[in-house]
Design a protein around this motif. Structure first.
Motif, PDB file in Angstrom:
ATOM      1  N   ASP A   4       0.800  -1.215   0.000  1.00 42.94           N
ATOM      2  CA  ASP A   4       0.000   0.000   0.000  1.00 42.94           C
ATOM      3  C   ASP A   4       0.835   1.268   0.000  1.00 42.94           C
ATOM      4  N   PRO A   6       2.523   4.113  -1.897  1.00 39.91           N
ATOM      5  CA  PRO A   6       2.534   4.685  -3.253  1.00 39.91           C
ATOM      6  C   PRO A   6       3.960   4.709  -3.792  1.00 39.91           C
ATOM      7  N   ALA A  22      -1.452   1.827  -5.515  1.00 38.63           N
ATOM      8  CA  ALA A  22      -1.516   2.781  -4.398  1.00 38.63           C
ATOM      9  C   ALA A  22      -1.169   4.189  -4.861  1.00 38.63           C
ATOM     10  N   ALA A  23      -0.207   4.319  -5.758  1.00 36.71           N
ATOM     11  CA  ALA A  23       0.158   5.643  -6.274  1.00 36.71           C
ATOM     12  C   ALA A  23      -0.980   6.230  -7.098  1.00 36.71           C
ATOM     13  N   ARG A  25      -4.116   5.469  -6.802  1.00 33.98           N
ATOM     14  CA  ARG A  25      -5.216   5.749  -5.876  1.00 33.98           C
ATOM     15  C   ARG A  25      -4.947   7.038  -5.087  1.00 33.98           C
ATOM     16  N   THR A  26      -3.733   7.176  -4.568  1.00 31.48           N
ATOM     17  CA  THR A  26      -3.372   8.360  -3.791  1.00 31.48           C
ATOM     18  C   THR A  26      -3.459   9.623  -4.636  1.00 31.48           C
ATOM     19  N   TYR A  55       2.743  14.626  -8.940  1.00 34.91           N
ATOM     20  CA  TYR A  55       2.670  13.803  -7.743  1.00 34.91           C
ATOM     21  C   TYR A  55       3.997  13.289  -7.201  1.00 34.91           C
TER      22      TYR A  55
END
Length: 91
Positions: A4, A6, A22-23, A25-26, A55
Motif C-alpha cells: 500500500d 505509493p 496505491a500511487a 489511488r493516492t 505527484y
C-alpha cells in the motif's frame, strides 16, 4: 512488493513511469483520467511527465535540502576544511 506504499519508478530517460495501484489511488489519477488506458501502471511520455511533475517530483525546498545535505565539509591537503568540489589535479 510495495503493497500500500505509493510507488513510482522513473526510467533513466524520463519517458516512462511505472506506478503501483496505491500511487494511482493516492493521486486520484484514475478519476482524473491520468491512468493509462490499459491500466497496467505504465505511463509513457506526456502521461508520465504530467504524473511525475504533479505527484512525484521533489519540491524546490526538498531539492535544496537534499543538495545542502550532500554538501559536507571535506579535508584539504593543508589540514583546513573546505566546502565544494575538489580542485583539479595539479592545481
Amino acid at each position: 512488493m510495495t503493497g500500500d506504499v505509493p510507488t513510482a519508478l522513473r526510467a533513466h530517460d524520463g519517458h516512462t513511469l511505472w506506478v503501483n495501484t496505491a500511487a494511482l489511488r493516492t493521486a486520484g489519477a484514475a478519476e482524473a483520467g491520468g491512468a493509462p488506458e490499459d491500466d497496467d501502471g505504465i505511463l509513457r511520455e506526456h502521461d508520465a511527465w504530467d504524473f511525475f511533475d504533479t505527484y512525484a517530483a521533489a519540491t524546490p525546498a526538498e531539492t535544496l535540502d537534499a543538495r545542502r545535505a550532500r554538501r559536507r565539509p571535506r579535508a584539504r591537503d593543508d589540514g583546513r576544511r573546505a566546502l565544494g568540489p575538489r580542485p583539479a589535479l595539479g592545481a
